[in-house]
Design a protein around this motif. Structure first.
Motif, PDB file in Angstrom:
ATOM      1  N   TYR A   1       1.393   2.374  -3.496  1.00  0.00           N
ATOM      2  CA  TYR A   1       0.180   2.987  -4.037  1.00  0.00           C
ATOM      3  C   TYR A   1       0.052   4.428  -3.541  1.00  0.00           C
ATOM      4  O   TYR A   1      -0.275   5.342  -4.305  1.00  0.00           O
ATOM      5  CB  TYR A   1      -1.064   2.192  -3.598  1.00  0.00           C
ATOM      6  CG  TYR A   1      -1.312   0.917  -4.356  1.00  0.00           C
ATOM      7  CD1 TYR A   1      -2.309   0.846  -5.323  1.00  0.00           C
ATOM      8  CD2 TYR A   1      -0.579  -0.226  -4.105  1.00  0.00           C
ATOM      9  CE1 TYR A   1      -2.563  -0.315  -6.024  1.00  0.00           C
ATOM     10  CE2 TYR A   1      -0.810  -1.411  -4.791  1.00  0.00           C
ATOM     11  CZ  TYR A   1      -1.802  -1.442  -5.757  1.00  0.00           C
ATOM     12  OH  TYR A   1      -2.046  -2.601  -6.438  1.00  0.00           O
ATOM     13  N   ILE A   2       0.282   4.606  -2.243  1.00  0.00           N
ATOM     14  CA  ILE A   2       0.134   5.935  -1.636  1.00  0.00           C
ATOM     15  C   ILE A   2       1.122   6.921  -2.240  1.00  0.00           C
ATOM     16  O   ILE A   2       0.771   8.041  -2.627  1.00  0.00           O
ATOM     17  CB  ILE A   2       0.330   5.839  -0.107  1.00  0.00           C
ATOM     18  CG1 ILE A   2      -0.848   5.083   0.520  1.00  0.00           C
ATOM     19  CG2 ILE A   2       0.457   7.233   0.518  1.00  0.00           C
ATOM     20  CD1 ILE A   2      -0.623   4.700   1.975  1.00  0.00           C
TER      21      ILE A   2
ATOM     22  N   THR B   1       2.675   6.953  -5.044  1.00  0.00           N
ATOM     23  CA  THR B   1       2.561   7.236  -6.487  1.00  0.00           C
ATOM     24  C   THR B   1       1.190   7.782  -6.876  1.00  0.00           C
ATOM     25  O   THR B   1       0.925   7.990  -8.055  1.00  0.00           O
ATOM     26  CB  THR B   1       2.845   5.964  -7.306  1.00  0.00           C
ATOM     27  OG1 THR B   1       1.933   4.929  -6.898  1.00  0.00           O
ATOM     28  CG2 THR B   1       4.279   5.491  -7.088  1.00  0.00           C
ATOM     29  N   SER B   2       0.319   8.024  -5.884  1.00  0.00           N
ATOM     30  CA  SER B   2      -1.016   8.527  -6.194  1.00  0.00           C
ATOM     31  C   SER B   2      -0.955   9.981  -6.641  1.00  0.00           C
ATOM     32  O   SER B   2       0.039  10.679  -6.441  1.00  0.00           O
ATOM     33  CB  SER B   2      -1.927   8.400  -4.964  1.00  0.00           C
ATOM     34  OG  SER B   2      -1.449   9.227  -3.922  1.00  0.00           O
ATOM     35  N   ILE B   3      -2.036  10.458  -7.252  1.00  0.00           N
ATOM     36  CA  ILE B   3      -2.091  11.814  -7.797  1.00  0.00           C
ATOM     37  C   ILE B   3      -2.127  12.851  -6.681  1.00  0.00           C
ATOM     38  O   ILE B   3      -1.398  13.837  -6.704  1.00  0.00           O
ATOM     39  CB  ILE B   3      -3.329  11.973  -8.713  1.00  0.00           C
ATOM     40  CG1 ILE B   3      -3.172  11.106  -9.957  1.00  0.00           C
ATOM     41  CG2 ILE B   3      -3.532  13.434  -9.095  1.00  0.00           C
ATOM     42  CD1 ILE B   3      -4.403  11.099 -10.844  1.00  0.00           C
ATOM     43  N   HIS B   4      -2.986  12.629  -5.687  1.00  0.00           N
ATOM     44  CA  HIS B   4      -3.163  13.633  -4.631  1.00  0.00           C
ATOM     45  C   HIS B   4      -2.047  13.510  -3.615  1.00  0.00           C
ATOM     46  O   HIS B   4      -1.901  12.486  -2.951  1.00  0.00           O
ATOM     47  CB  HIS B   4      -4.521  13.447  -3.947  1.00  0.00           C
ATOM     48  CG  HIS B   4      -5.085  14.732  -3.429  1.00  0.00           C
ATOM     49  ND1 HIS B   4      -4.488  15.454  -2.418  1.00  0.00           N
ATOM     50  CD2 HIS B   4      -6.183  15.445  -3.794  1.00  0.00           C
ATOM     51  CE1 HIS B   4      -5.205  16.537  -2.175  1.00  0.00           C
ATOM     52  NE2 HIS B   4      -6.235  16.559  -2.998  1.00  0.00           N
ATOM     53  N   LYS B   5      -1.247  14.534  -3.494  1.00  0.00           N
ATOM     54  CA  LYS B   5      -0.090  14.511  -2.615  1.00  0.00           C
ATOM     55  C   LYS B   5      -0.486  14.851  -1.175  1.00  0.00           C
ATOM     56  O   LYS B   5      -1.461  15.561  -0.942  1.00  0.00           O
ATOM     57  CB  LYS B   5       0.983  15.496  -3.110  1.00  0.00           C
ATOM     58  CG  LYS B   5       1.470  15.178  -4.524  1.00  0.00           C
ATOM     59  CD  LYS B   5       1.902  13.717  -4.654  1.00  0.00           C
ATOM     60  CE  LYS B   5       2.269  13.364  -6.085  1.00  0.00           C
ATOM     61  NZ  LYS B   5       2.524  11.891  -6.224  1.00  0.00           N
TER      62      LYS B   5
ATOM     63  N   TRP C   1       0.815  -1.215   0.000  1.00  0.00           N
ATOM     64  CA  TRP C   1       0.000   0.000   0.000  1.00  0.00           C
ATOM     65  C   TRP C   1       0.844   1.258   0.000  1.00  0.00           C
ATOM     66  O   TRP C   1       0.410   2.297  -0.510  1.00  0.00           O
ATOM     67  CB  TRP C   1      -0.945   0.003   1.198  1.00  0.00           C
ATOM     68  CG  TRP C   1      -2.087  -0.946   1.053  1.00  0.00           C
ATOM     69  CD1 TRP C   1      -2.359  -2.045   1.800  1.00  0.00           C
ATOM     70  CD2 TRP C   1      -3.133  -0.883   0.063  1.00  0.00           C
ATOM     71  NE1 TRP C   1      -3.499  -2.677   1.361  1.00  0.00           N
ATOM     72  CE2 TRP C   1      -3.995  -1.981   0.285  1.00  0.00           C
ATOM     73  CE3 TRP C   1      -3.417  -0.017  -1.001  1.00  0.00           C
ATOM     74  CZ2 TRP C   1      -5.116  -2.236  -0.493  1.00  0.00           C
ATOM     75  CZ3 TRP C   1      -4.539  -0.259  -1.779  1.00  0.00           C
ATOM     76  CH2 TRP C   1      -5.374  -1.350  -1.528  1.00  0.00           C
TER      77      TRP C   1
ATOM     78  N   SER D   1      -2.606  19.393  -6.628  1.00  0.00           N
ATOM     79  CA  SER D   1      -2.690  17.936  -6.712  1.00  0.00           C
ATOM     80  C   SER D   1      -3.191  17.434  -8.064  1.00  0.00           C
ATOM     81  O   SER D   1      -3.179  16.234  -8.311  1.00  0.00           O
ATOM     82  CB  SER D   1      -3.586  17.393  -5.595  1.00  0.00           C
ATOM     83  OG  SER D   1      -2.916  17.482  -4.356  1.00  0.00           O
TER      84      SER D   1
END
Length: 484
Positions: free
Chosen positions: A95-96, A98-102, A92, A223
């Motif tokens: 995933y966190i 590399t996610s869009i929302h920083k 996880w 973001s």
């Protein structure tokens, strides 16, 4: 994180901390590669000595669960012991990361966390104190309202038809001509900004703002890949906008009345200058006007009242005046823009709360809202006077400020650049929570946003005394090091 060890347990504090960390890893809450908070932060959370945390972490390192990276911190390991757990878990953390929302700044995460605690004096909070909320009147309104079955279902994409009509009538008093098709009901001003970010702008677009800006403390544009550019509103504004915009899409975010966090109120001429400069480069303006009803003096017309070409998107809200929990705001703009953003809102949440919309409609139509505002302004004026008097009695040796003209805040400027993360944490250790200037401008270490709207009078007195003591101590350190 709100867990604390049980001091009545048969297990030692150290053993309980080891068990808690291990359980987080086993559940996958802390996946391989997760960075732990600092020892000081964990000690504050657990309400234990730092040495207790240090001993627990050393035990976990010996067990192979944690590892220390020099100059970086303590992490969950990738060793064979943890790899067995990972065989049944996704990573996880990847995933966190590399996610869009920083993630937000750590300071803001702490502010959001500690604002929920009853034992903390909140000197920066941007909302009304519970005692200022019209709780009994809202309860009475619920008894007065008669809901039709349809009213409790999903509203139309742009929101409750009757509420949009009432808002049009309300904003006309400020010189804003609007029809219901020009209005979209949103779940607060922040959602309006998020809808604009994803619904109107291409990636890489420019969002112009003032150097000290509320947008730096939230990330609705950042973001989704927007470029934030801070500029001064000086005589070269039109030229600067044209040069920086070039061929990119751009908007200008503005809070002309009771700017957050500085409390500044633009003159009519300042509004005209911005409107004309943006008009020259065809730059839309996002006017955030959620504080204007709390101005202690009569407000001048908003930018939107000058708008004869659909250039200004206007944001209003009941969150700062009636109740943040209702989550009702409004966005006013050209029909094509409103329809586009309403479509995205429906894809996001299928409309704002139908019950909340009915309550706000009732307050606007019955006259309760404007009557409430008159009383609220008076109470905020009294709180502002009380807070400023405390500042005059104690803070003139360490800071200066401008007399508040309304809203919630005093933009307090210390004589020395003492407002850093250590200063924030030192106050937090003494149960005082501030909004430091560096969350609104990363280079600002002189200011804090001081709110007189939330803390009780007793808390304001106690909190300001602690703030002054910490400031005097910090100034002493700066002077002794010859850094001033």
């Amino acid at each position: 994180m709100s867990w604390q060890p049980n001091r009545r347990s048969d297990n030692t504090l150290q053993q309980q901390i080891v068990q808690w960390v291990t359980a987080n890893v086993e559940r996958g809450d802390w996946a391989a590669g997760t960075k732990l908070p600092t020892q000081r932060q964990l000690a504050m959370q657990f309400n234990v000595n730092r040495s207790t945390v240090q001993q627990a972490l050393e035990e976990l390192k010996a067990m192979g669960i944690l590892e220390a990276k020099v100059g970086s911190g303590v992490y969950v390991t990738y060793n064979s012991w943890h790899a067995l757990i990972q065989q049944t878990q996704p990573n996880w953390q990847t995933y966190i990361e590399t996610s869009i929302h920083k993630p937000n700044y750590h300071t803001i995460q702490l502010i959001n966390e500690y604002e929920q605690r009853e034992d903390v004096i909140r000197l920066g909070t941007g909302e009304l104190a519970p005692s200022l909320l019209p709780t009994e009147e809202i309860e009475a309104s619920l008894r007065e309202l008669s809901f039709q079955p349809k009213a409790l279902g999903y509203s139309s994409p742009q929101g409750n038809d009757q509420l949009r009509k009432a808002i049009c009538k309300y904003v006309q008093k400020r010189g804003i001509p609007a029809e219901p098709q020009n209005v979209c009901i949103v779940s607060g001003a922040l959602q309006a900004l998020q809808l604009i970010a994803v619904g109107l702008l291409e990636q890489g677009s420019i969002v112009f703002q003032e150097p000290t800006s509320y947008l730096n403390s939230v990330h609705p544009f950042q973001s989704v890949g927007m470029q934030m550019i801070s500029i001064d509103r000086d005589e070269q504004l039109a030229q600067t906008l044209a040069q920086r915009k070039r061929k990119k899409q751009a908007v200008f975010y503005a809070i002309p009345t009771l700017h957050n966090p500085t409390g500044h109120v633009w003159t009519t001429r300042e509004k005209e200058q911005l409107y004309e400069a943006c008009q020259t480069s065809r730059i839309p303006i996002v006017e955030d006007d959620v504080y204007h009803e709390l101005l202690f003096e009569e407000a001048s017309q908003p930018l939107k009242a000058m708008d004869n070409s659909g250039q200004v998107l206007y944001i209003g809200s009941a969150s700062k005046t009636l109740s943040p929990g209702l989550r009702i705001g409004w966005l006013i703009g050209p029909t094509t823009v409103i329809e586009r953003l309403a479509d995205i809102k429906m894809q996001t949440d299928y409309g704002s709360s139908a019950i909340s919309q009915e309550i706000v409609l009732h307050w606007l139509q019955s006259g309760k809202y404007e009557k409430h505002l008159a009383g609220l302004r008076q109470q905020l004026q009294e709180r502002a006077d009380f807070t400023e008097q405390l500042l005059k009695e104690t803070f003139t040796d360490v800071a200066n400020w401008s007399k508040p003209r309304g809203g919630f805040y005093i933009w307090l400027k210390f004589h020395e650049p003492l407002v850093d993360k250590d200063f924030f944490m030192k106050l937090l250790q003494q149960q005082v929570l501030i909004n430091p200037g560096y969350i609104y401008d990363p280079q600002d270490h002189h200011h804090i946003r001081l709110s007189y709207a939330y803390a009780t009078y007793e808390e304001l007195q106690e909190g300001l005394q602690i703030l002054h003591e910490c400031a005097v101590e910090a100034i002493g350190r700066i002077v002794s090091k010859g850094l001033s």
